[in-house]
Scaffold this active site. Structure first.
Site, short mmCIF file in Angstrom:
data_model
loop_
_atom_site.label_atom_id
_atom_site.label_comp_id
_atom_site.label_asym_id
_atom_site.label_seq_id
_atom_site.Cartn_x
_atom_site.Cartn_y
_atom_site.Cartn_z
N GLY A 77 0.82 -1.22 0.00
CA GLY A 77 0.00 0.00 0.00
C GLY A 77 0.85 1.27 0.00
O GLY A 77 1.95 1.30 0.55
N TYR A 141 9.38 10.06 -4.01
CA TYR A 141 8.90 8.67 -3.91
C TYR A 141 10.05 7.72 -3.54
O TYR A 141 9.93 6.91 -2.61
CB TYR A 141 8.25 8.29 -5.25
P1 NAI Z 1 -0.81 0.94 -7.20
O1 NAI Z 1 -0.73 2.44 -7.16
O2 NAI Z 1 -1.59 0.31 -8.31
O3 NAI Z 1 -1.38 0.40 -5.81
C1 NAI Z 1 -1.11 1.03 -4.58
C2 NAI Z 1 -2.34 0.88 -3.71
O4 NAI Z 1 -2.06 1.56 -2.47
C3 NAI Z 1 -3.60 1.54 -4.31
O5 NAI Z 1 -4.65 0.59 -4.38
C4 NAI Z 1 -3.90 2.67 -3.38
O6 NAI Z 1 -5.31 2.87 -3.18
C5 NAI Z 1 -3.25 2.22 -2.08
N1 NAI Z 1 -2.95 3.37 -1.22
C6 NAI Z 1 -2.40 4.56 -1.59
N2 NAI Z 1 -2.37 5.39 -0.54
C7 NAI Z 1 -2.90 4.72 0.51
C8 NAI Z 1 -3.15 5.06 1.87
N3 NAI Z 1 -2.85 6.27 2.35
N4 NAI Z 1 -3.70 4.12 2.65
C9 NAI Z 1 -4.02 2.90 2.17
N5 NAI Z 1 -3.83 2.52 0.90
C10 NAI Z 1 -3.27 3.42 0.07
O7 NAI Z 1 0.70 0.42 -7.21
P2 NAI Z 1 1.24 -1.02 -7.62
O8 NAI Z 1 1.86 -0.93 -8.96
O9 NAI Z 1 0.25 -2.05 -7.33
O10 NAI Z 1 2.46 -1.16 -6.59
C11 NAI Z 1 2.30 -1.76 -5.32
C12 NAI Z 1 3.48 -1.42 -4.47
O11 NAI Z 1 4.66 -1.85 -5.10
C13 NAI Z 1 3.65 0.08 -4.21
O12 NAI Z 1 4.11 0.27 -2.88
C14 NAI Z 1 4.72 0.49 -5.18
O13 NAI Z 1 5.44 1.61 -4.71
C15 NAI Z 1 5.56 -0.77 -5.25
N6 NAI Z 1 6.25 -0.90 -6.53
C16 NAI Z 1 5.57 -1.24 -7.66
C17 NAI Z 1 6.24 -1.38 -8.86
C18 NAI Z 1 5.56 -1.84 -10.10
O14 NAI Z 1 6.26 -2.03 -11.10
N7 NAI Z 1 4.25 -2.06 -10.13
C19 NAI Z 1 7.70 -1.11 -8.96
C20 NAI Z 1 8.30 -0.74 -7.69
C21 NAI Z 1 7.60 -0.65 -6.53
C1 15L Z 2 7.90 1.98 -9.50
O1 15L Z 2 8.36 2.11 -8.37
C2 15L Z 2 6.50 2.30 -9.80
O2 15L Z 2 5.64 1.97 -8.73
C3 15L Z 2 5.97 1.63 -11.06
O3 15L Z 2 4.77 2.28 -11.44
C4 15L Z 2 6.98 1.64 -12.21
O4 15L Z 2 7.06 2.90 -12.73
C5 15L Z 2 8.31 1.13 -11.74
O5 15L Z 2 8.76 1.70 -10.52
C6 15L Z 2 9.44 1.32 -12.76
O6 15L Z 2 10.50 1.82 -12.39
O7 15L Z 2 9.25 0.92 -13.91
#
Ligand code: NAI
Ligand code: 15L
Length: 271
Positions: A77, A141
């Site tokens: 989250g 971030y």
């Molecule tokens: P996303 O943005 O789709 O999901 C994040 C979720 O966190 C959302 O459902 C949002 O409602 C929730 N959220 C945001 N603020 C909140 C709060 N104050 N309280 C409770 N929930 C809250 O992101 P995604 O892609 O699913 O990523 C998940 C995790 O993995 C994140 O922490 C992101 O930083 C990390 N991440 C993701 C990457 C990727 O390639 N998808 C790459 C690097 C890190």
């Molecule tokens: C992240 O940390 C982001 O959550 C994701 O949306 C992508 O942008 C990813 O890194 C990336 O570096 O491709």
């Protein structure tokens, strides 16, 4: 297909409404008796072996209730891209403090923290780094994820809560551009990695790069062998298609110079 060892009675998944939360939801039910799904936004109705407890990470009381009764946490989250500092502060910095305080109070002993490659986004794409290289965040971030890594280390040293900080690269169904050929992590490999973090006998406080078995890589995971993660997928199968549909990079563009790609240019302070 991943066949994880089921070691947890009640596993908490934060960020369950997000991209990775949605991808992991069906997969993580195999890791536990009950998967507790949480997010600030609505989560679709709980199915068999699931329950929903909504919480805003910025709200300590809600986070406490979210964590109570769980025996491990997968913390996805928070804000997942660059954003104004105040927003990052609430969700990613205060949120991590609230989560670990609740974990301490409720005796949770293992956390998988979704860190990010943006902790080290200012290393160059021509370098290979290990988890021992100092952080070089590329954004507010990235700084917030570096904070999460340090905060979890403090709670390991002080309170014995083990954490895997998974510096996820780019976890999407397919790599979207040439950079992601190096950073891509398939959803199945993400699940393999999280399962390994949840089940390895001794985790300690560990930093691991979340990537598939891509031929081109900037990250050396040799410091994380104790986790036992063996990726099975590779971005290489997408390579020709990605090259065909994307232009050659401008080597003077910061997005092509630095590992963090476009995040190095995403400046919320610029008007
Ligand atoms: P996303 O943005 O789709 O999901 C994040 C979720 O966190 C959302 O459902 C949002 O409602 C929730 N959220 C945001 N603020 C909140 C709060 N104050 N309280 C409770 N929930 C809250 O992101 P995604 O892609 O699913 O990523 C998940 C995790 O993995 C994140 O922490 C992101 O930083 C990390 N991440 C993701 C990457 C990727 O390639 N998808 C790459 C690097 C890190
Ligand atoms: C992240 O940390 C982001 O959550 C994701 O949306 C992508 O942008 C990813 O890194 C990336 O570096 O491709």
């Amino acid at each position: 297909m991943v066949n994880p060892i089921k070691m947890h009675r009640r596993l908490l998944l934060t960020g369950a409404a997000g991209g990775l939360g949605t991808a992991l939801r069906s997969r993580l039910t195999a890791n536990c008796d009950v998967l507790r799904l949480s997010d600030k936004s609505a989560v679709s109705e709980a199915g068999t072996g699931e329950e929903v407890v909504l919480a805003d990470l910025a709200n300590a009381a809600e986070v406490d209730a979210m964590v109570a009764g769980c025996d491990a946490i997968v913390h996805l989250g928070g804000i997942s891209v660059e954003a104004p500092f105040e927003a990052i502060l609430q969700a990613n910095i205060l949120g991590v403090y609230h989560l670990y305080e609740a974990a301490r109070k409720h005796g949770v002993k293992r956390v998988v923290f979704a860190s990010s490659n943006h902790v080290v986004g200012y290393y160059k794409q021509g370098e290979t780094i290990t988890a021992d290289h100092p952080p070089r965040p590329d954004s507010f971030y990235g700084v917030s994820k570096a904070f999460g890594e340090d905060f979890s280390r403090f709670y390991f040293d002080r309170h014995g809560i083990e954490t895997a900080c998974v510096r996820i690269g780019s976890s999407f169904p397919e790599p979207r551009d040439r950079r992601m050929l190096a950073t891509w992590l398939s959803f199945d490999d993400l699940h393999r990695l999280i399962s390994a973090c949840l089940t390895t006998p001794v985790l300690g406080h560990s930093i691991v790069f979340g990537m598939s078995d891509n031929a081109v890589t900037w990250w050396d995971n040799s410091r994380a062998r104790h986790i036992g993660y063996v990726p099975q997928d590779s971005s290489d199968v997408f390579r020709d298609a990605v090259f065909a549909r994307t232009p050659a990079p401008d080597l003077n563009d910061p997005a092509a110079i630095y590992q963090g790609g476009g995040f190095v240019a995403a400046d919320p302070l610029k008007k």
